[in-house]
Design a protein around this motif. Sequence first.
Motif, short mmCIF file in Angstrom:
data_model
loop_
_atom_site.label_atom_id
_atom_site.label_comp_id
_atom_site.label_asym_id
_atom_site.label_seq_id
_atom_site.Cartn_x
_atom_site.Cartn_y
_atom_site.Cartn_z
N TRP A 230 -16.58 -17.08 -1.93
CA TRP A 230 -15.32 -16.38 -1.71
C TRP A 230 -15.35 -15.65 -0.37
O TRP A 230 -16.39 -15.17 0.06
N ARG A 231 -14.18 -15.53 0.26
CA ARG A 231 -14.03 -14.64 1.41
C ARG A 231 -12.60 -14.12 1.45
O ARG A 231 -11.66 -14.82 1.06
N ARG A 232 -12.45 -12.88 1.89
CA ARG A 232 -11.12 -12.31 2.06
C ARG A 232 -10.53 -12.82 3.36
O ARG A 232 -11.19 -12.78 4.40
N THR A 233 -9.30 -13.30 3.33
CA THR A 233 -8.71 -13.95 4.50
C THR A 233 -7.56 -13.15 5.11
O THR A 233 -6.92 -13.62 6.04
N SER A 234 -7.27 -11.97 4.59
CA SER A 234 -6.21 -11.14 5.14
C SER A 234 -6.68 -9.70 5.25
O SER A 234 -7.65 -9.29 4.60
N ASP A 235 -5.99 -8.94 6.08
CA ASP A 235 -6.29 -7.51 6.24
C ASP A 235 -4.96 -6.80 6.50
O ASP A 235 -4.64 -6.42 7.62
N ARG A 236 -4.17 -6.65 5.44
CA ARG A 236 -2.82 -6.11 5.59
C ARG A 236 -2.80 -4.60 5.76
O ARG A 236 -1.84 -4.05 6.26
N GLY A 237 -3.83 -3.94 5.26
CA GLY A 237 -3.85 -2.50 5.39
C GLY A 237 -2.88 -1.78 4.47
O GLY A 237 -2.52 -0.63 4.71
N TRP A 238 -2.42 -2.46 3.41
CA TRP A 238 -1.50 -1.83 2.46
C TRP A 238 -2.26 -0.80 1.61
O TRP A 238 -3.48 -0.88 1.45
N ARG A 239 -1.52 0.11 1.06
CA ARG A 239 -2.10 1.11 0.15
C ARG A 239 -1.28 1.16 -1.13
O ARG A 239 -0.09 0.89 -1.12
N GLN A 240 -1.96 1.53 -2.21
CA GLN A 240 -1.23 1.70 -3.47
C GLN A 240 -1.75 2.91 -4.22
O GLN A 240 -2.94 3.23 -4.19
N PHE A 241 -0.82 3.56 -4.88
CA PHE A 241 -1.10 4.73 -5.71
C PHE A 241 -0.44 4.50 -7.07
O PHE A 241 0.57 3.80 -7.16
N TRP A 242 -0.99 5.08 -8.11
CA TRP A 242 -0.32 5.01 -9.40
C TRP A 242 -0.31 6.39 -10.04
O TRP A 242 -1.27 7.15 -9.96
N MET A 243 0.84 6.70 -10.63
CA MET A 243 1.08 8.00 -11.25
C MET A 243 1.21 7.82 -12.76
O MET A 243 1.90 6.91 -13.22
N SER A 244 0.57 8.66 -13.50
CA SER A 244 0.69 8.59 -14.96
C SER A 244 0.71 9.99 -15.53
O SER A 244 0.16 10.93 -14.95
N LEU A 245 1.39 10.10 -16.66
CA LEU A 245 1.43 11.39 -17.34
C LEU A 245 0.09 11.68 -17.98
O LEU A 245 -0.57 10.78 -18.51
N ALA A 246 -0.32 12.93 -17.93
CA ALA A 246 -1.53 13.32 -18.63
C ALA A 246 -1.22 13.31 -20.13
O ALA A 246 -0.36 14.05 -20.59
N HIS A 247 -1.88 12.42 -20.86
CA HIS A 247 -1.57 12.30 -22.29
C HIS A 247 -2.81 11.82 -23.02
O HIS A 247 -3.84 11.48 -22.42
N ALA A 248 -2.72 11.82 -24.33
CA ALA A 248 -3.82 11.34 -25.14
C ALA A 248 -4.13 9.90 -24.79
O ALA A 248 -3.24 9.11 -24.44
N ARG A 249 -5.39 9.51 -24.90
CA ARG A 249 -5.84 8.20 -24.46
C ARG A 249 -5.07 7.06 -25.12
O ARG A 249 -4.75 6.06 -24.48
N ASN A 250 -4.73 7.20 -26.38
CA ASN A 250 -4.07 6.10 -27.10
C ASN A 250 -2.55 6.24 -27.14
O ASN A 250 -1.88 5.50 -27.84
#
Length: 358
Positions: A230-250
């Motif tokens: 395998w090799r990575r063939t792109s370098d887009r420089g994108w970023r991602q974040f995810w937000m979630s509510l603090a809640h019980a695991r289940n």
Amino acid sequence: MTITPEIFDAQRVPRFGSANPERMRLEFWEWMVRAYEGLSPFDGEREPARGMPYWARKRFGRDREASSPVWTFERMGASRTRLADGRVVCVGGEHEDYYDPDFYIYNDVVVLGPDAAVEMYGYPRDVFPPTDFHSASLVGGRLIVIGTIGHPEDRRPGVTPVHVLHLDDYRIESMATAGEAPGWIHDHEARIEGDSIVVSGGDVYFEEADEGRFRRNLEDYALHVPSGTWRRTSDRGWRQFWMSLAHARNEYVSFSFLDPGAAPLTEPFSWEVLLDRSILIPTGGTWVEDVLHDEFDLWRGARSIVDGVPVAVKEEGGAIVMVIEGRMDEAKAATLAEGLRARIEAACGRPCVVRGGG
């Protein structure tokens, strides 16, 4: 082909194969394939494809028995590859979601012949684990099967499962690979370029704080088939974040978004959080488009432009994900993410956490 209640009872439950491969000669399974594909009538009937397990139980007087899955060819995330000789090779797939009694992830191969023939092959679990939302690329006389969601206990963060299906005898083997792989990927695109298979898009499973999550795959990766590298063939420089509510695991939470001041057409479920979709636009952002409108007039996300860079925000698996689809200063990106987190927290009245950034 006549299927009796006795045959149904004996063959209704999915099973693994005992050899690599095992030719599965089960009348009920073949009958279900033919029913789904519309290959021939059965007992003078043509049954609808949708809801086949329930239909099968009802058809044979077993509609109250749903303690185990009923084998079906009605699947999501299966691959179908048409060969030059007219065969269509179907690999794996799943039926329903995990909470349904008919949920099952399959590890079989079903071959549809040009003359309406049906052949089915099963495999031991340790040879070919349950596989869904993979890709299947035809390379010579082989199908290269890449990726899966799979069962939670099978997922290995950072590892990309690759299997080879030999089309002369339907034997399957795992391909050992090296290099920079995309990780535990599914629902991606795969294309052949020379001796390589290039994988793009999709989602990747990872673990953080002992909790499994999925994130968008932002780069392209090429598997050189002859060497298994395998090799990575792109370098887009994108970023991602995810937000979630603090809640019980289940605790399950799903976000949906409404037009400003609008009310939902139906009462929300107890696990559904409805928010004004205006909070999705970052400070200084210019609205571009709404995304993923559903049948209940709820919006799943939006895309805007910030400093010339597209910023996509949408609900994914109980979290709100922000993907910065271009190069942006790390501090600026973190500020956008923190602003979205604060707006979500204020709208919900519950603590909200933000993760990611890479």
